[in-house]
Scaffold this motif. Structure first.
Motif, PDB file in Angstrom:
ATOM      1  N   ASN A  38       9.561  43.148  -5.185  1.00  7.38           N
ATOM      2  CA  ASN A  38      10.819  42.822  -4.499  1.00  7.38           C
ATOM      3  C   ASN A  38      11.621  44.082  -4.188  1.00  7.38           C
ATOM      4  OD1 ASN A  38      10.321  40.056  -4.461  1.00  7.38           O
ATOM      5  ND2 ASN A  38      11.402  39.690  -6.383  1.00  7.38           N
ATOM      6  N   CYS A  41       9.818  45.973  -1.316  1.00  8.94           N
ATOM      7  CA  CYS A  41       9.954  45.279  -0.028  1.00  8.94           C
ATOM      8  C   CYS A  41      11.371  45.330   0.515  1.00  8.94           C
ATOM      9  CB  CYS A  41       9.453  43.850  -0.145  1.00  8.94           C
ATOM     10  SG  CYS A  41       7.654  43.780  -0.374  1.00  8.94           S
ATOM     11  N   SER A  42      12.361  45.343  -0.366  1.00  7.41           N
ATOM     12  CA  SER A  42      13.751  45.401   0.099  1.00  7.41           C
ATOM     13  C   SER A  42      14.051  46.715   0.815  1.00  7.41           C
ATOM     14  CB  SER A  42      14.715  45.203  -1.073  1.00  7.41           C
ATOM     15  OG  SER A  42      14.735  46.354  -1.910  1.00  7.41           O
ATOM     16  N   ASN A  46      10.511  45.740   7.264  1.00  7.83           N
ATOM     17  CA  ASN A  46      10.342  44.300   7.438  1.00  7.83           C
ATOM     18  C   ASN A  46      10.050  43.680   6.067  1.00  7.83           C
ATOM     19  OD1 ASN A  46       9.531  41.696   8.113  1.00  7.83           O
ATOM     20  ND2 ASN A  46       8.438  42.352   9.953  1.00  7.83           N
ATOM     21  N   SER A  48      10.223  40.686   4.765  1.00  7.58           N
ATOM     22  CA  SER A  48       9.448  39.447   4.666  1.00  7.58           C
ATOM     23  C   SER A  48       7.964  39.705   4.913  1.00  7.58           C
ATOM     24  CB  SER A  48       9.982  38.372   5.614  1.00  7.58           C
ATOM     25  OG  SER A  48       9.895  38.794   6.951  1.00  7.58           O
ATOM     26  N   LEU A  51       6.674  41.308   1.641  1.00  4.86           N
ATOM     27  CA  LEU A  51       6.471  40.329   0.576  1.00  4.86           C
ATOM     28  C   LEU A  51       5.214  39.505   0.821  1.00  4.86           C
ATOM     29  CD1 LEU A  51      10.140  39.136   0.017  1.00  4.86           C
ATOM     30  CD2 LEU A  51       8.684  40.327  -1.658  1.00  4.86           C
ATOM     31  N   GLY A  52       5.002  39.106   2.069  1.00  7.70           N
ATOM     32  CA  GLY A  52       3.803  38.343   2.398  1.00  7.70           C
ATOM     33  C   GLY A  52       2.538  39.132   2.112  1.00  7.70           C
TER      34      GLY A  52
END
Length: 182
Positions: A38, A41-42, A46, A48, A51-52
């Motif tokens: 998390n 990715c933050s 991008n 999202s 995270l994917g």
């Protein structure tokens, strides 16, 4: 003797403050957890997409940061190779002369991007996350240059998606490489 104790005490406090202020410096072999993913990715372009990707990569949840960087560089290389193969297959099919020429140029950009990712992998193996970061950034630039070449032309949407995916994956590599202690 008293000055050595004073120096040692000051150095201990400074080291403790560094570890408190910059905890990533204290974690050479940080196991990748949901929280770490998390956090990574933050900081990407991008979140999202990141995270994917990171939640689905086999081995990501059991890796440390250098291991996750390697896995992600491998993913970027695979993406770049597939996009290069697609572009090469489109060159002979293109009926628009300018598009055919630009696909040829994109092919060169992707050859360079794959080379940059190979360099990133080598830098990572030698313990140089900054070199890996710079090489991943160069690969990102190559995908962006291909995108620029194709502006306004009737381009296969899969090529544009490949450019965007490589850009997003390299963004993940940049963040991970910045978290690896030097």
């Amino acid at each position: 003797m008293a000055s050595f104790k004073g120096y040692f005490f000051q150095a201990s406090i400074l080291l403790g403050m560094m570890l408190f202020v910059a905890p990533s410096l204290a974690r050479v072999n940080v196991k990748v957890t949901k929280g770490v993913i998390n956090d990574i990715c933050s900081k990407t372009q991008n979140p999202s997409f990141c995270l994917g990707v990171l939640n689905q990569i086999p081995g990501a949840s059991t890796a440390d940061l250098p291991g996750l960087a390697k896995i992600t560089i491998d993913l970027a290389s695979s993406n770049a190779t597939k996009t290069l193969q697609l572009i090469k297959s489109l060159v002979p099919k293109a009926t628009n002369g300018k598009l055919k020429e630009r696909y040829g140029t994109c092919s060169e950009h992707y050859d360079n991007a794959i080379g940059d990712l190979n360099d990133a992998q080598q830098y990572l193996k030698t313990g140089d996350p900054m070199g890996a970061n710079l090489s991943a950034s160069a690969s990102m630039d190559e995908a962006g240059d291909c995108d620029d070449e194709l502006q306004g032309l009737p381009t296969d949407p899969s090529v544009l998606k490949g450019n965007q995916d490589l850009n997003n994956i390299c963004s993940i590599i940049l963040v991970i490489a910045n978290l690896i202690p030097r």
